[in-house]
Design an enzyme around this catalytic site. Sequence first.
Site, PDB file in Angstrom:
ATOM      1  N   LYS A   1     -12.189  -2.247  -5.588  1.00  0.00           N
ATOM      2  CA  LYS A   1     -13.157  -1.163  -5.690  1.00  0.00           C
ATOM      3  C   LYS A   1     -12.551   0.074  -6.335  1.00  0.00           C
ATOM      4  O   LYS A   1     -13.257   0.985  -6.727  1.00  0.00           O
ATOM      5  CB  LYS A   1     -13.721  -0.796  -4.312  1.00  0.00           C
ATOM      6  CG  LYS A   1     -12.905  -1.220  -3.122  1.00  0.00           C
ATOM      7  CD  LYS A   1     -13.653  -1.081  -1.814  1.00  0.00           C
ATOM      8  CE  LYS A   1     -13.162  -2.083  -0.771  1.00  0.00           C
ATOM      9  NZ  LYS A   1     -13.720  -1.939   0.525  1.00  0.00           N
TER      10      LYS A   1
ATOM     11  N   LYS B   1       0.819  -1.218   0.000  1.00  0.00           N
ATOM     12  CA  LYS B   1       0.000   0.000   0.000  1.00  0.00           C
ATOM     13  C   LYS B   1       0.851   1.266   0.000  1.00  0.00           C
ATOM     14  O   LYS B   1       0.488   2.268  -0.612  1.00  0.00           O
ATOM     15  CB  LYS B   1      -0.943  -0.010   1.204  1.00  0.00           C
ATOM     16  CG  LYS B   1      -2.035  -1.072   1.107  1.00  0.00           C
ATOM     17  CD  LYS B   1      -2.946  -1.055   2.326  1.00  0.00           C
ATOM     18  CE  LYS B   1      -4.038  -2.107   2.199  1.00  0.00           C
ATOM     19  NZ  LYS B   1      -4.944  -2.132   3.363  1.00  0.00           N
TER      20      LYS B   1
ATOM     21  N   LYS C   1      -6.421  -8.898  -8.353  1.00  0.00           N
ATOM     22  CA  LYS C   1      -7.564  -9.000  -7.449  1.00  0.00           C
ATOM     23  C   LYS C   1      -8.640  -7.988  -7.838  1.00  0.00           C
ATOM     24  O   LYS C   1      -8.334  -6.858  -8.240  1.00  0.00           O
ATOM     25  CB  LYS C   1      -7.100  -8.741  -6.002  1.00  0.00           C
ATOM     26  CG  LYS C   1      -8.182  -8.947  -4.957  1.00  0.00           C
ATOM     27  CD  LYS C   1      -7.625  -8.721  -3.562  1.00  0.00           C
ATOM     28  CE  LYS C   1      -8.714  -8.861  -2.512  1.00  0.00           C
ATOM     29  NZ  LYS C   1      -8.212  -8.598  -1.144  1.00  0.00           N
TER      30      LYS C   1
END
Length: 338
Positions: free
Chosen positions: A204, A118, A201
């Site tokens: 969103k 991240k 993956k």
Amino acid sequence: MEKLAFTPRVFSGIKPSGGLTLGNYLGAIKRFVDMQGGEFETIYCVVDMHAITVWQDPEDLRHATREVAAGYLAAGIDPEKSVLFNQSRVSAHAELGWLLNCVARVGWMNRMTQFKDKAGKNAENVSLGLYAYPSLMAADILLYHATHVPVGEDQKQHVELTRDIANKFNHDYKVDFFPETIPVIEGPAMRVMNLRDGTKKMSKSGESDMERVNMTDDADTIAKKFKKAKSDADVLPEEMEGLAGRPDARNLVNIYAGLSNMTGEEVLAVYGGQGWGKFKPDLAELAVEKLAPISSEMKRLMNDPAEIDRIMAKGANKANEIAQPILNKTFEIMGFVR
């Protein structure tokens, strides 16, 4: 050392950042529903304090928190069978989070692969919360003496960290107070992949809305996305081994299996040898059957935010009844004068 008998208890949560996707449903919410009313006490949370590890617009955070709660309810979480609340309503999460920050080791945090993913090259400029949030996640779990946590494969490392923190606390204070939580990772669609690239993956935050199925999509949109999902030129094999090196095909078979409560092998026993012209329309029909009612119910619930807030407030009271004695005992064990 006296051995405690821990109540079989499940805790898990979803972060309200962006919308819910099919990945959230198959990888988490559907499993939450399946586990309630059985051998476990079930506690499900909207982990809104985790969302602010990156900046959130306050109105967006409020909306997303209610939307996750609506997703839980629409999918079948029953507030009479499970404790359902948002994390920030129970201040014991933040309090135990600090106590466990002082138990966890920096070296353990440095091994967390999700932080590296991240933060990327910008690690010096991210919030301290993004670095330390696995310790808060451990607090979320241990605050309820949760014995089992249903998680996706990508969160397994954080549950293992929770076990490390619990074991160190018990060792340092010579108690048997926190349980060794077990990660529950099972089923064919624990990691739902991108409909346009089966090596990534489902997210969103992907560039195209066609990459994902949102839990708020209507029936026509759901059907369109599956009919246009990327597959490949070969027919479906008769066994899962035949999907090796075929990530897009494997993803669609796993999604069908997850939605139908079948194994991948059972799906291929039906569709093996057939082409995508048969499989993808059938998958689209199945997805609409399972997901469109959830989407409709979410929209109905979101039209009455006060009712969602009432349900979460009532759940927070129940959660606090479990959490506060555990937090108080933690303070006592650590030597605080209260």
